[in-house]
Design a protein around this motif. Structure first.
Motif, PDB file in Angstrom:
ATOM      1  N   PRO A  75       0.831  -1.212   0.000  1.00 41.04           N
ATOM      2  CA  PRO A  75       0.000   0.000   0.000  1.00 41.04           C
ATOM      3  C   PRO A  75       0.869   1.267   0.000  1.00 41.04           C
ATOM      4  CG  PRO A  75      -0.016  -1.027   2.165  1.00 41.04           C
ATOM      5  CD  PRO A  75       0.760  -1.927   1.242  1.00 41.04           C
ATOM      6  N   ILE A  76       0.399   2.257  -0.697  1.00 37.40           N
ATOM      7  CA  ILE A  76       1.137   3.528  -0.781  1.00 37.40           C
ATOM      8  C   ILE A  76       0.988   4.295   0.540  1.00 37.40           C
ATOM      9  CG2 ILE A  76      -0.746   4.920  -1.780  1.00 37.40           C
ATOM     10  CD1 ILE A  76       2.883   5.051  -2.927  1.00 37.40           C
ATOM     11  N   ARG A  77       2.076   4.868   0.997  1.00 44.53           N
ATOM     12  CA  ARG A  77       2.083   5.654   2.233  1.00 44.53           C
ATOM     13  C   ARG A  77       2.849   6.943   1.979  1.00 44.53           C
ATOM     14  NH1 ARG A  77      -1.943   3.929   4.371  1.00 44.53           N
ATOM     15  NH2 ARG A  77      -1.981   1.983   5.461  1.00 44.53           N
ATOM     16  N   LYS A  90       5.655   9.623   3.012  1.00 44.56           N
ATOM     17  CA  LYS A  90       6.925   9.686   3.724  1.00 44.56           C
ATOM     18  C   LYS A  90       7.118  11.067   4.353  1.00 44.56           C
ATOM     19  CE  LYS A  90      10.553   8.049   1.501  1.00 44.56           C
ATOM     20  NZ  LYS A  90      11.844   7.889   0.798  1.00 44.56           N
ATOM     21  N   SER A  91       6.763  12.134   3.607  1.00 43.51           N
ATOM     22  CA  SER A  91       6.891  13.493   4.135  1.00 43.51           C
ATOM     23  C   SER A  91       5.902  14.416   3.442  1.00 43.51           C
ATOM     24  CB  SER A  91       8.320  14.012   3.991  1.00 43.51           C
ATOM     25  OG  SER A  91       8.727  13.984   2.651  1.00 43.51           O
ATOM     26  N   VAL A  92       5.593  15.524   4.125  1.00 41.22           N
ATOM     27  CA  VAL A  92       4.612  16.478   3.601  1.00 41.22           C
ATOM     28  C   VAL A  92       5.003  17.883   4.024  1.00 41.22           C
ATOM     29  CG1 VAL A  92       3.054  16.274   5.598  1.00 41.22           C
ATOM     30  CG2 VAL A  92       2.135  16.972   3.388  1.00 41.22           C
ATOM     31  N   ARG A  93       4.659  18.841   3.175  1.00 35.06           N
ATOM     32  CA  ARG A  93       4.858  20.258   3.491  1.00 35.06           C
ATOM     33  C   ARG A  93       3.661  21.041   2.979  1.00 35.06           C
ATOM     34  NH1 ARG A  93      10.124  19.910   0.959  1.00 35.06           N
ATOM     35  NH2 ARG A  93      11.468  18.988   2.517  1.00 35.06           N
ATOM     36  N   ALA A  94       3.232  22.007   3.758  1.00 30.54           N
ATOM     37  CA  ALA A  94       2.176  22.907   3.309  1.00 30.54           C
ATOM     38  C   ALA A  94       2.777  23.932   2.361  1.00 30.54           C
ATOM     39  CB  ALA A  94       1.534  23.600   4.508  1.00 30.54           C
ATOM     40  N   ARG A 154       5.698  13.598  -0.472  1.00 31.06           N
ATOM     41  CA  ARG A 154       6.620  12.550  -0.945  1.00 31.06           C
ATOM     42  C   ARG A 154       6.092  11.221  -0.413  1.00 31.06           C
ATOM     43  NH1 ARG A 154      11.544  12.407  -3.051  1.00 31.06           N
ATOM     44  NH2 ARG A 154      12.108  14.507  -2.361  1.00 31.06           N
ATOM     45  N   PHE A 155       5.971  10.264  -1.312  1.00 33.41           N
ATOM     46  CA  PHE A 155       5.437   8.951  -0.960  1.00 33.41           C
ATOM     47  C   PHE A 155       6.564   7.951  -0.719  1.00 33.41           C
ATOM     48  CE2 PHE A 155       2.221  11.255  -3.230  1.00 33.41           C
ATOM     49  CZ  PHE A 155       1.076  11.002  -2.493  1.00 33.41           C
ATOM     50  N   THR A 156       6.201   6.802  -0.181  1.00 33.36           N
ATOM     51  CA  THR A 156       7.199   5.785   0.145  1.00 33.36           C
ATOM     52  C   THR A 156       7.892   5.229  -1.096  1.00 33.36           C
ATOM     53  OG1 THR A 156       5.384   4.183   0.270  1.00 33.36           O
ATOM     54  CG2 THR A 156       6.196   5.081   2.358  1.00 33.36           C
ATOM     55  N   ASN A 157       7.313   5.427  -2.280  1.00 36.74           N
ATOM     56  CA  ASN A 157       7.978   5.008  -3.515  1.00 36.74           C
ATOM     57  C   ASN A 157       8.843   6.141  -4.080  1.00 36.74           C
ATOM     58  OD1 ASN A 157       6.084   6.761  -4.567  1.00 36.74           O
ATOM     59  ND2 ASN A 157       5.093   5.250  -5.883  1.00 36.74           N
ATOM     60  N   ASP A 158       9.015   7.213  -3.287  1.00 31.52           N
ATOM     61  CA  ASP A 158       9.815   8.399  -3.613  1.00 31.52           C
ATOM     62  C   ASP A 158       9.229   9.291  -4.698  1.00 31.52           C
ATOM     63  OD1 ASP A 158      11.739   8.401  -1.627  1.00 31.52           O
ATOM     64  OD2 ASP A 158      12.991   6.964  -2.703  1.00 31.52           O
ATOM     65  N   CYS A 160      -0.898  16.010  -8.480  1.00 31.21           N
ATOM     66  CA  CYS A 160      -0.192  16.262  -9.743  1.00 31.21           C
ATOM     67  C   CYS A 160       1.281  15.954  -9.550  1.00 31.21           C
ATOM     68  CB  CYS A 160      -0.353  17.717 -10.164  1.00 31.21           C
ATOM     69  SG  CYS A 160      -2.047  18.177 -10.495  1.00 31.21           S
ATOM     70  N   ASP A 161       1.865  15.307 -10.541  1.00 26.78           N
ATOM     71  CA  ASP A 161       3.299  15.005 -10.455  1.00 26.78           C
ATOM     72  C   ASP A 161       4.097  16.285 -10.332  1.00 26.78           C
ATOM     73  OD1 ASP A 161       3.369  12.174 -10.567  1.00 26.78           O
ATOM     74  OD2 ASP A 161       2.919  12.261 -12.699  1.00 26.78           O
ATOM     75  N   SER A 162       5.135  16.218  -9.535  1.00 27.49           N
ATOM     76  CA  SER A 162       6.012  17.367  -9.321  1.00 27.49           C
ATOM     77  C   SER A 162       7.438  16.971  -9.651  1.00 27.49           C
ATOM     78  CB  SER A 162       5.928  17.830  -7.870  1.00 27.49           C
ATOM     79  OG  SER A 162       6.904  18.815  -7.619  1.00 27.49           O
ATOM     80  N   THR A 163       8.148  17.889 -10.262  1.00 24.73           N
ATOM     81  CA  THR A 163       9.558  17.642 -10.536  1.00 24.73           C
ATOM     82  C   THR A 163      10.410  18.208  -9.428  1.00 24.73           C
ATOM     83  OG1 THR A 163       9.647  19.655 -11.841  1.00 24.73           O
ATOM     84  CG2 THR A 163       9.276  17.593 -13.040  1.00 24.73           C
ATOM     85  N   ALA A 164       9.794  18.952  -8.518  1.00 22.36           N
ATOM     86  CA  ALA A 164      10.522  19.563  -7.393  1.00 22.36           C
ATOM     87  C   ALA A 164      10.923  18.490  -6.412  1.00 22.36           C
ATOM     88  CB  ALA A 164       9.663  20.606  -6.719  1.00 22.36           C
ATOM     89  N   THR A 165      12.141  18.556  -5.926  1.00 21.15           N
ATOM     90  CA  THR A 165      12.636  17.565  -4.967  1.00 21.15           C
ATOM     91  C   THR A 165      12.864  18.183  -3.607  1.00 21.15           C
ATOM     92  OG1 THR A 165      14.882  17.968  -5.705  1.00 21.15           O
ATOM     93  CG2 THR A 165      13.703  16.129  -6.738  1.00 21.15           C
ATOM     94  N   ALA A 166      12.373  19.393  -3.420  1.00 20.91           N
ATOM     95  CA  ALA A 166      12.618  20.133  -2.173  1.00 20.91           C
ATOM     96  C   ALA A 166      12.283  19.364  -0.935  1.00 20.91           C
ATOM     97  CB  ALA A 166      11.844  21.433  -2.189  1.00 20.91           C
TER      98      ALA A 166
END
Length: 82
Positions: free
Chosen positions: A1-3, A5-9, A18-22, A76-82
Protein backbone atom coordinates in the motif's frame (compact mmCIF):
# COMPACT_ATOMS: atom_id res chain seq x y z
CA UNK A 1 0.00 0.00 0.00
CA UNK A 2 1.14 3.53 -0.78
CA UNK A 3 2.08 5.65 2.23
CA UNK A 4 3.29 9.21 2.73
CA UNK A 5 6.92 9.69 3.72
CA UNK A 6 6.89 13.49 4.14
CA UNK A 7 4.61 16.48 3.60
CA UNK A 8 4.86 20.26 3.49
CA UNK A 9 2.18 22.91 3.31
CA UNK A 10 2.49 25.21 0.31
CA UNK A 11 0.65 28.40 -0.59
CA UNK A 12 -3.02 28.45 -1.59
CA UNK A 13 -3.98 25.27 0.32
CA UNK A 14 -1.65 22.96 -1.57
CA UNK A 15 0.48 20.16 -0.19
CA UNK A 16 3.87 18.91 -1.32
CA UNK A 17 3.82 15.16 -0.67
CA UNK A 18 6.62 12.55 -0.94
CA UNK A 19 5.44 8.95 -0.96
CA UNK A 20 7.20 5.78 0.15
CA UNK A 21 7.98 5.01 -3.51
CA UNK A 22 9.82 8.40 -3.61
CA UNK A 23 7.35 9.97 -6.05
CA UNK A 24 6.50 13.59 -5.27
CA UNK A 25 3.08 15.06 -5.94
CA UNK A 26 1.31 18.36 -5.35
CA UNK A 27 -2.20 18.03 -3.96
CA UNK A 28 -4.72 20.89 -4.05
CA UNK A 29 -6.77 20.86 -0.85
CA UNK A 30 -8.94 23.82 -1.82
CA UNK A 31 -11.90 21.71 -3.09
CA UNK A 32 -11.94 19.80 0.22
CA UNK A 33 -12.63 22.98 2.21
CA UNK A 34 -16.27 22.79 1.07
CA UNK A 35 -16.73 19.74 3.33
CA UNK A 36 -17.41 20.38 7.04
CA UNK A 37 -14.70 17.98 8.23
CA UNK A 38 -12.06 20.04 6.39
CA UNK A 39 -13.46 23.48 7.29
CA UNK A 40 -10.91 24.07 10.11
CA UNK A 41 -8.14 23.96 7.49
CA UNK A 42 -9.32 27.30 6.09
CA UNK A 43 -7.17 28.78 8.86
CA UNK A 44 -3.82 29.10 7.06
CA UNK A 45 -1.86 28.76 10.32
CA UNK A 46 -3.63 25.49 11.09
CA UNK A 47 -3.21 24.25 7.53
CA UNK A 48 0.54 24.82 7.86
CA UNK A 49 0.64 22.43 10.86
CA UNK A 50 0.23 19.39 8.60
CA UNK A 51 2.31 16.32 9.46
CA UNK A 52 2.62 12.61 8.72
CA UNK A 53 1.34 10.05 11.22
CA UNK A 54 1.95 6.40 10.31
CA UNK A 55 2.03 7.20 6.60
CA UNK A 56 -1.09 9.37 6.61
CA UNK A 57 -1.30 13.18 6.25
CA UNK A 58 -3.04 14.62 9.33
CA UNK A 59 -3.90 17.78 11.25
CA UNK A 60 -5.30 18.38 14.73
CA UNK A 61 -3.84 15.24 16.34
CA UNK A 62 -5.41 13.06 13.66
CA UNK A 63 -8.91 14.58 13.78
CA UNK A 64 -8.53 15.62 10.14
CA UNK A 65 -6.75 13.42 7.62
CA UNK A 66 -6.49 12.64 3.93
CA UNK A 67 -6.01 9.08 2.71
CA UNK A 68 -2.62 8.50 1.08
CA UNK A 69 -4.33 6.82 -1.87
CA UNK A 70 -6.37 9.95 -2.56
CA UNK A 71 -3.28 12.16 -2.39
CA UNK A 72 -1.45 9.83 -4.76
CA UNK A 73 -4.25 9.34 -7.28
CA UNK A 74 -5.46 12.95 -7.36
CA UNK A 75 -2.13 14.73 -6.87
CA UNK A 76 -0.19 16.26 -9.74
CA UNK A 77 3.30 15.00 -10.46
CA UNK A 78 6.01 17.37 -9.32
CA UNK A 79 9.56 17.64 -10.54
CA UNK A 80 10.52 19.56 -7.39
CA UNK A 81 12.64 17.57 -4.97
CA UNK A 82 12.62 20.13 -2.17
Amino acid sequence: PIRVKSVRALDVYRLWVRFTNDRVKIFDCKPLLAYPVYAPLEDQALFAQVYVDYGVVVWLDGEVDIAPERLYEQGCDSTATA
